[in-house]
Design a protein around this motif. Structure first.
Motif, PDB file in Angstrom:
ATOM      1  N   LYS A  10       0.958  -1.142  -0.202  1.00 18.51           N
ATOM      2  CA  LYS A  10       0.132  -0.029  -0.128  1.00 18.51           C
ATOM      3  C   LYS A  10       0.805   1.333   0.012  1.00 18.51           C
ATOM      4  O   LYS A  10       1.738   1.423   0.795  1.00 18.51           O
ATOM      5  N   GLY A  11       0.627   2.012  -0.985  1.00 18.89           N
ATOM      6  CA  GLY A  11       1.264   3.340  -1.026  1.00 18.89           C
ATOM      7  C   GLY A  11       1.024   4.377   0.149  1.00 18.89           C
ATOM      8  O   GLY A  11      -0.165   4.064   0.757  1.00 18.89           O
ATOM      9  N   VAL A  89      11.351  -0.490  -0.481  1.00 16.53           N
ATOM     10  CA  VAL A  89      10.445  -1.013  -1.386  1.00 16.53           C
ATOM     11  C   VAL A  89       9.013  -0.978  -1.156  1.00 16.53           C
ATOM     12  O   VAL A  89       8.453  -0.761  -0.308  1.00 16.53           O
ATOM     13  N   GLY A  90       8.139  -1.335  -2.390  1.00 17.84           N
ATOM     14  CA  GLY A  90       6.905  -1.433  -1.973  1.00 17.84           C
ATOM     15  C   GLY A  90       5.992  -0.355  -2.768  1.00 17.84           C
ATOM     16  O   GLY A  90       6.412   0.383  -3.706  1.00 17.84           O
ATOM     17  N   GLY A  91       4.762  -0.195  -2.155  1.00 15.10           N
ATOM     18  CA  GLY A  91       3.673   0.935  -2.832  1.00 15.10           C
ATOM     19  C   GLY A  91       2.936  -0.054  -3.946  1.00 15.10           C
ATOM     20  O   GLY A  91       2.127   0.489  -4.213  1.00 15.10           O
ATOM     21  N   VAL A 109       6.949  -3.555   8.109  1.00  9.58           N
ATOM     22  CA  VAL A 109       5.828  -3.224   7.686  1.00  9.58           C
ATOM     23  C   VAL A 109       5.154  -1.918   8.450  1.00  9.58           C
ATOM     24  O   VAL A 109       4.417  -2.276   9.374  1.00  9.58           O
ATOM     25  N   PRO A 110       5.241  -0.707   7.797  1.00  4.52           N
ATOM     26  CA  PRO A 110       4.385   0.380   8.375  1.00  4.52           C
ATOM     27  C   PRO A 110       3.079   0.196   8.228  1.00  4.52           C
ATOM     28  O   PRO A 110       2.818   0.105   6.778  1.00  4.52           O
ATOM     29  N   ILE A 111       2.057   0.272   8.753  1.00 13.98           N
ATOM     30  CA  ILE A 111       0.718   0.388   8.596  1.00 13.98           C
ATOM     31  C   ILE A 111      -0.003   1.664   9.131  1.00 13.98           C
ATOM     32  O   ILE A 111       0.194   2.015  10.205  1.00 13.98           O
ATOM     33  N   ALA A 112      -0.770   2.511   8.548  1.00 13.87           N
ATOM     34  CA  ALA A 112      -1.320   3.480   8.975  1.00 13.87           C
ATOM     35  C   ALA A 112      -2.655   3.073   9.142  1.00 13.87           C
ATOM     36  O   ALA A 112      -3.357   2.245   8.587  1.00 13.87           O
ATOM     37  N   ASN A 115      -9.409   2.002   7.327  1.00 15.65           N
ATOM     38  CA  ASN A 115     -10.235   0.800   6.689  1.00 15.65           C
ATOM     39  C   ASN A 115      -9.354   0.215   5.444  1.00 15.65           C
ATOM     40  O   ASN A 115      -9.171  -0.798   5.096  1.00 15.65           O
ATOM     41  N   PHE A 116      -9.090   1.280   4.599  1.00 19.96           N
ATOM     42  CA  PHE A 116      -8.523   1.142   3.207  1.00 19.96           C
ATOM     43  C   PHE A 116      -7.001   0.537   3.378  1.00 19.96           C
ATOM     44  O   PHE A 116      -6.576  -0.599   2.655  1.00 19.96           O
ATOM     45  N   GLU A 117      -6.157   0.976   4.317  1.00 17.86           N
ATOM     46  CA  GLU A 117      -4.955   0.062   4.389  1.00 17.86           C
ATOM     47  C   GLU A 117      -5.141  -1.145   5.018  1.00 17.86           C
ATOM     48  O   GLU A 117      -4.322  -2.006   4.533  1.00 17.86           O
TER      49      GLU A 117
END
Length: 218
Positions: A10-11, A89-91, A109-112, A115-117
Motif C-alpha cells: 500500500k502506498g 520497497v513497495g507501494g 511493515v509500516p501500517i497507517a 480501513n483502506f489500509e
C-alpha cells in the motif's frame, strides 16, 4: 550485518519516511549504512541527494535498483561491506519487493490506521508474504508491523481498532510502538535529515523514532 526491508504494497503509509529515519539514525550511531532504493519512486533517493548536497555528515551510501534481479545480485555482492543494508520497497507488488524479501534478514511493515489500509493489507500484502514464506521454506522471514502515521492520541479509537486488526494476522508480529503523523518527521525525511538533526528539535518525534530504531536493532 543485517538486511532490513521496509515495505508495504500500500502506498502512502510512510515507508520511505521511515527508511530515511532508520538509515540516518543508524549512521548517527556510527554504523556504515547502505540505503537501497528498490522503489521506482525517488523519494528516498531525493532525500539522500539533498543530504549530500548540504554536505551533512555522517553520510549514507545510496544505490537504486528498481529491477528485482539486479537488486538481489548487487546487494548480495555488497553484503559484507556494510553494517546495515536498508531496502526501501513497495507501494505495489514488484520484482524488487519480492527479491528483497527473499534475501532479507528482517522485514518491517509500516501500517497507517484506516480501513483502506487494512483492506490492502489483507488483499495484497498478506498473500505476497505467504507466497514468499513458502519459497523460503525452512528459512522464514521474520516480519514485524508497527502503527505509522498514527493519530496523536495514542489510545484513539482509530489507533486501537487498527492495532486489534493487525494482531489478527499471523503473518507478522505487531511491535508495541506507534510513530505519530508528525510534520517534523515528514519534513526532516524530505530534507535527508534525522529528526535529531532538526532545529528546533521535536522531542516527541525524536523519542518515537529512537523507539523504532531500538526495536529493530536492540
Amino acid at each position: 550485518m543485517s538486511i532490513i526491508v521496509i515495505g508495504n504494497t500500500k502506498g502512502g503509509v510512510g515507508k520511505s519516511t521511515n527508511t530515511i529515519q532508520v538509515a540516518i539514525g543508524r549512521a548517527i550511531q556510527g554504523k556504515d549504512v547502505l540505503l537501497v532504493n528498490g522503489d521506482r519512486q525517488s523519494s528516498s533517493s531525493n532525500a539522500i541527494g539533498r543530504r549530500d548536497l548540504a554536505g551533512l555528515t555522517p553520510s549514507v551510501t545510496l544505490v537504486a535498483y528498481p529491477d528485482g534481479e539486479q537488486l538481489r545480485t548487487q546487494v548480495l555482492r555488497q553484503v559484507d561491506k556494510y553494517d546495515d543494508i536498508i531496502i526501501d520497497v513497495g507501494g505495489r507488488d514488484s520484482s524488487a519487493f519480492r527479491h528483497a524479501m527473499m534475501i532479507a534478514d528482517v522485514m518491517i511493515v509500516p501500517i497507517a490506521p484506516g480501513n483502506f489500509e487494512l483492506d490492502a493489507l489483507e488483499d495484497e500484502l498478506v498473500p505476497l508474504i505467504d507466497e514468499i514464506q513458502a519459497v523460503r521454506a525452512d528459512n522464514p522471514l521474520p516480519i514485524y508491523a508497527f502503527l505509522n502515521m498514527a493519530e496523536p492520541k495514542q489510545f484513539s479509537s482509530d489507533n486501537l481498532a487498527t492495532r486489534r486488526s493487525i494482531e489478527n494476522f499471523s503473518q507478522f508480529k505487531l511491535l508495541d510502538l506507534n510513530v505519530t503523523k508528525r510534520k517534523s518527521i515528514a519534513t526532516a525525511s524530505a530534507l535527508g535529515l534525522s529528526v535529531t538533526e532538526m532545529k528546533p528539535r521535536d522531542p516527541k518525534a525524536v523519542r518515537e523514532v529512537d523507539t523504532l530504531i531500538k526495536a529493530l536493532f536492540g
